[in-house]
Design a protein around this motif. Structure first.
Motif, mmCIF file in Angstrom:
data_model
loop_
_atom_site.group_PDB
_atom_site.id
_atom_site.type_symbol
_atom_site.label_atom_id
_atom_site.label_comp_id
_atom_site.label_asym_id
_atom_site.label_seq_id
_atom_site.Cartn_x
_atom_site.Cartn_y
_atom_site.Cartn_z
ATOM 1 N N ALA A 52 47.645 53.274 21.657
ATOM 2 C CA ALA A 52 46.829 52.907 22.817
ATOM 3 C C ALA A 52 47.691 52.343 23.933
ATOM 4 C CB ALA A 52 45.767 51.888 22.404
ATOM 5 N N ASN A 53 47.154 52.459 25.117
ATOM 6 C CA ASN A 53 47.777 51.861 26.292
ATOM 7 C C ASN A 53 46.656 51.176 27.070
ATOM 8 O OD1 ASN A 53 49.565 51.146 28.278
ATOM 9 N ND2 ASN A 53 49.746 53.201 29.142
ATOM 10 N N ILE A 54 46.677 49.854 27.035
ATOM 11 C CA ILE A 54 45.636 49.093 27.714
ATOM 12 C C ILE A 54 46.294 48.150 28.714
ATOM 13 C CG2 ILE A 54 43.982 49.271 25.818
ATOM 14 C CD1 ILE A 54 44.742 46.450 24.951
ATOM 15 N N ALA A 55 45.478 47.493 29.506
ATOM 16 C CA ALA A 55 46.048 46.602 30.520
ATOM 17 C C ALA A 55 45.159 45.384 30.722
ATOM 18 C CB ALA A 55 46.228 47.348 31.839
ATOM 19 N N TYR A 56 45.820 44.382 31.251
ATOM 20 C CA TYR A 56 45.166 43.117 31.621
ATOM 21 C C TYR A 56 45.442 42.918 33.102
ATOM 22 C CZ TYR A 56 44.769 38.031 32.130
ATOM 23 O OH TYR A 56 44.451 36.774 32.556
ATOM 24 N N TYR A 57 44.410 42.576 33.855
ATOM 25 C CA TYR A 57 44.611 42.366 35.287
ATOM 26 C C TYR A 57 44.985 40.907 35.536
ATOM 27 C CZ TYR A 57 44.072 42.687 40.315
ATOM 28 O OH TYR A 57 44.307 42.668 41.661
ATOM 29 N N ASP A 58 46.202 40.718 35.993
ATOM 30 C CA ASP A 58 46.680 39.375 36.332
ATOM 31 C C ASP A 58 46.115 39.026 37.708
ATOM 32 O OD1 ASP A 58 48.177 37.210 37.364
ATOM 33 O OD2 ASP A 58 49.870 37.706 36.063
ATOM 34 N N GLN A 59 45.143 38.126 37.730
ATOM 35 C CA GLN A 59 44.417 37.827 38.969
ATOM 36 C C GLN A 59 45.301 37.156 40.004
ATOM 37 O OE1 GLN A 59 40.833 35.701 37.904
ATOM 38 N NE2 GLN A 59 40.256 37.269 36.399
ATOM 39 N N ARG A 62 47.793 39.821 41.038
ATOM 40 C CA ARG A 62 47.044 40.975 41.539
ATOM 41 C C ARG A 62 47.679 42.289 41.110
ATOM 42 N NH1 ARG A 62 43.735 39.051 46.179
ATOM 43 N NH2 ARG A 62 43.986 41.038 47.232
ATOM 44 N N GLN A 63 47.980 42.342 39.841
ATOM 45 C CA GLN A 63 48.496 43.601 39.295
ATOM 46 C C GLN A 63 48.140 43.709 37.816
ATOM 47 O OE1 GLN A 63 52.735 43.454 39.929
ATOM 48 N NE2 GLN A 63 53.073 42.194 38.123
ATOM 49 N N TYR A 64 48.082 44.963 37.361
ATOM 50 C CA TYR A 64 47.810 45.210 35.952
ATOM 51 C C TYR A 64 49.082 45.042 35.134
ATOM 52 C CZ TYR A 64 43.102 47.002 36.745
ATOM 53 O OH TYR A 64 41.773 47.112 37.055
ATOM 54 N N LEU A 65 48.953 44.352 34.020
ATOM 55 C CA LEU A 65 50.046 44.227 33.067
ATOM 56 C C LEU A 65 49.710 45.152 31.902
ATOM 57 C CD1 LEU A 65 50.284 40.323 33.059
ATOM 58 C CD2 LEU A 65 51.556 41.945 34.498
ATOM 59 N N SER A 66 50.554 46.135 31.659
ATOM 60 C CA SER A 66 50.296 47.130 30.608
ATOM 61 C C SER A 66 50.707 46.608 29.246
ATOM 62 C CB SER A 66 51.084 48.416 30.888
ATOM 63 O OG SER A 66 50.566 49.032 32.013
ATOM 64 N N TYR A 134 39.347 49.634 48.151
ATOM 65 C CA TYR A 134 40.166 48.431 47.994
ATOM 66 C C TYR A 134 39.392 47.190 48.445
ATOM 67 C CZ TYR A 134 43.969 45.118 48.383
ATOM 68 O OH TYR A 134 44.756 44.009 48.241
ATOM 69 N N ASP A 135 39.425 46.172 47.612
ATOM 70 C CA ASP A 135 38.747 44.913 47.894
ATOM 71 C C ASP A 135 39.807 43.834 48.136
ATOM 72 O OD1 ASP A 135 36.354 43.052 47.747
ATOM 73 O OD2 ASP A 135 37.580 42.254 46.112
ATOM 74 N N GLU A 136 39.787 43.280 49.339
ATOM 75 C CA GLU A 136 40.808 42.291 49.739
ATOM 76 C C GLU A 136 40.817 41.066 48.822
ATOM 77 O OE1 GLU A 136 43.136 42.077 52.039
ATOM 78 O OE2 GLU A 136 42.763 43.959 53.104
ATOM 79 N N GLN A 137 39.622 40.628 48.445
ATOM 80 C CA GLN A 137 39.500 39.379 47.700
ATOM 81 C C GLN A 137 40.130 39.440 46.313
ATOM 82 O OE1 GLN A 137 35.385 38.035 47.316
ATOM 83 N NE2 GLN A 137 36.056 36.170 48.350
ATOM 84 N N THR A 138 40.042 40.604 45.681
ATOM 85 C CA THR A 138 40.511 40.731 44.300
ATOM 86 C C THR A 138 41.757 41.604 44.152
ATOM 87 O OG1 THR A 138 39.122 42.663 43.916
ATOM 88 C CG2 THR A 138 38.146 40.506 43.434
ATOM 89 N N GLY A 139 42.012 42.456 45.123
ATOM 90 C CA GLY A 139 43.101 43.413 45.000
ATOM 91 C C GLY A 139 42.723 44.626 44.168
ATOM 92 N N LEU A 140 41.456 44.706 43.776
ATOM 93 C CA LEU A 140 40.970 45.808 42.945
ATOM 94 C C LEU A 140 40.246 46.851 43.797
ATOM 95 C CD1 LEU A 140 39.468 43.608 40.094
ATOM 96 C CD2 LEU A 140 41.480 45.084 39.880
ATOM 97 N N SER A 141 40.069 48.024 43.230
ATOM 98 C CA SER A 141 39.210 49.036 43.845
ATOM 99 C C SER A 141 37.811 48.822 43.290
ATOM 100 C CB SER A 141 39.687 50.447 43.489
ATOM 101 O OG SER A 141 40.864 50.746 44.164
ATOM 102 N N LEU A 142 36.927 48.332 44.133
ATOM 103 C CA LEU A 142 35.574 47.986 43.671
ATOM 104 C C LEU A 142 34.526 48.841 44.368
ATOM 105 C CD1 LEU A 142 35.867 44.077 43.532
ATOM 106 C CD2 LEU A 142 36.166 45.732 41.670
#
Ligand code: ZN
Length: 149
Positions: A52-59, A62-66, A134-142
């Motif tokens: 598996a390859n999963i990720a955690y979003y470091d808030q 503002r990036q995914y850690l694989s 892209y959402d400025e507040q979170t850095g995510l695509s929402l």
């Protein structure tokens, strides 16, 4: 307080799916959505993966850690949704995986997760389009309503 984004949708179809041995879990789900033109919906499933390859979003960063998991695990829970990103069906899914001792690990599903066996249900909805932007507040695509384009 910012109001929640709420839309109303109808279920148009249920697809009951067995994914093939060795396929990439995320890519296989995305391919089904593209083939069936499922632009809004949800996914649930169970099964097992070879790796598996999963990720955690470091808030803060503002990036995914694989996180690569190079041994077989059960898929205790696969859950996700389908919306649009850059005009194409986009699957956003999370998994909870368990090892032989029953210990669970989980996160955001990435490509690179290889199916051993997977049974899932895809529910297709008819409703207003939800486009990820892209959402400025979170850095995510929402999700944003497509009508404000
Ligand atoms: Zn996620």
């Amino acid at each position: 307080m910012i109001q929640p984004l709420v839309i109303s949708a109808d279920v148009t179809a249920f697809y009951v799916v067995r994914l093939p041995f060795g396929c990439d879990l995320l890519e296989a789900l995305t391919a089904i959505c593209n083939e069936r033109d499922i632009r809004l919906g949800r996914i649930s499933g169970i099964g097992a993966v070879r790796r598996a390859n999963i990720a955690y979003y470091d808030q803060r960063a503002r990036q995914y850690l694989s996180l690569s998991i190079d041994e077989p695990h059960e898929i205790v829970s696969l859950t996700g949704n389908i919306s649009l990103k850059e005009g194409a069906p986009f699957v956003h899914a999370h998994v909870v995986l368990a090892n032989k001792n029953g210990e669970a690990i989980g996160g955001h599903l990435n490509s690179g997760t290889e199916v051993f066996a997977c049974e899932c249900v895809i529910e297709a909805f008819r409703g207003p389009s939800l486009e990820r932007r892209y959402d400025e507040q979170t850095g995510l695509s929402l999700w944003t309503p497509s009508c404000d384009k």
